[in-house]
Design a protein around this motif. Structure first.
Motif, PDB file in Angstrom:
ATOM      1  N   PRO A   9      10.918  39.386   1.267  1.00 57.93           N
ATOM      2  CA  PRO A   9       9.564  39.204   2.346  1.00 57.93           C
ATOM      3  C   PRO A   9      10.012  38.449   3.305  1.00 57.93           C
ATOM      4  O   PRO A   9      10.752  37.163   2.927  1.00 57.93           O
ATOM      5  N   ASN A  11       7.551  38.066   6.210  1.00 61.98           N
ATOM      6  CA  ASN A  11       6.147  38.085   6.691  1.00 61.98           C
ATOM      7  C   ASN A  11       5.295  39.152   5.962  1.00 61.98           C
ATOM      8  O   ASN A  11       5.998  40.098   5.667  1.00 61.98           O
ATOM      9  N   GLU A  12       4.187  39.312   6.553  1.00 63.51           N
ATOM     10  CA  GLU A  12       3.525  40.517   5.818  1.00 63.51           C
ATOM     11  C   GLU A  12       3.848  41.811   6.324  1.00 63.51           C
ATOM     12  O   GLU A  12       3.553  42.758   5.592  1.00 63.51           O
ATOM     13  N   GLY A  13       4.478  42.220   7.317  1.00 62.60           N
ATOM     14  CA  GLY A  13       4.904  43.131   7.992  1.00 62.60           C
ATOM     15  C   GLY A  13       6.379  43.494   7.972  1.00 62.60           C
ATOM     16  O   GLY A  13       6.908  44.381   8.535  1.00 62.60           O
ATOM     17  N   ARG A  30       6.934  47.115   9.444  1.00 66.29           N
ATOM     18  CA  ARG A  30       5.743  47.949   9.572  1.00 66.29           C
ATOM     19  C   ARG A  30       5.479  48.324  10.961  1.00 66.29           C
ATOM     20  O   ARG A  30       5.194  47.272  11.651  1.00 66.29           O
ATOM     21  N   TRP A  35       6.826  52.269   7.630  1.00 68.66           N
ATOM     22  CA  TRP A  35       7.680  51.117   7.662  1.00 68.66           C
ATOM     23  C   TRP A  35       8.928  51.904   8.285  1.00 68.66           C
ATOM     24  O   TRP A  35       9.511  52.891   7.783  1.00 68.66           O
TER      25      TRP A  35
END
Length: 78
Positions: A9, A11-13, A30, A35
């Motif tokens: 990971p 970040n969130e996207g 994303r 994705w």
């Protein structure tokens, strides 16, 4: 390259996509509801080369979710 890839990971996207040796080969980002894989390589002088690297042919491949097994199967098929 035939060993599984891993996702780290960012970040969130965004996930960094790493090969079995831990080398960065791209990102899984994303974009809307999907994705997309974004290949990354480096030049001889060490500069980042967007769309380059060992998985250039798979640049922009679409995935439903950030699942390491699915991403490995899709990117490493063939």
């Amino acid at each position: 390259m035939n060993l599984p890839l891993s996702l780290k990971p960012v970040n969130e996207g965004v996930f960094a996509v790493l090969d079995a040796a831990g080398q960065h080969v791209g990102y899984l980002k994303r974009i809307g509801a999907v994705w997309k894989f974004k290949a990354v390589g480096t030049t001889i002088s060490g500069e980042v080369e967007p769309g380059g690297g060992p998985l250039t042919a798979q640049h922009n491949m679409v995935f439903e979710r950030p699942d390491a097994a699915e991403v490995s199967a899709g990117l490493l098929a063939g």
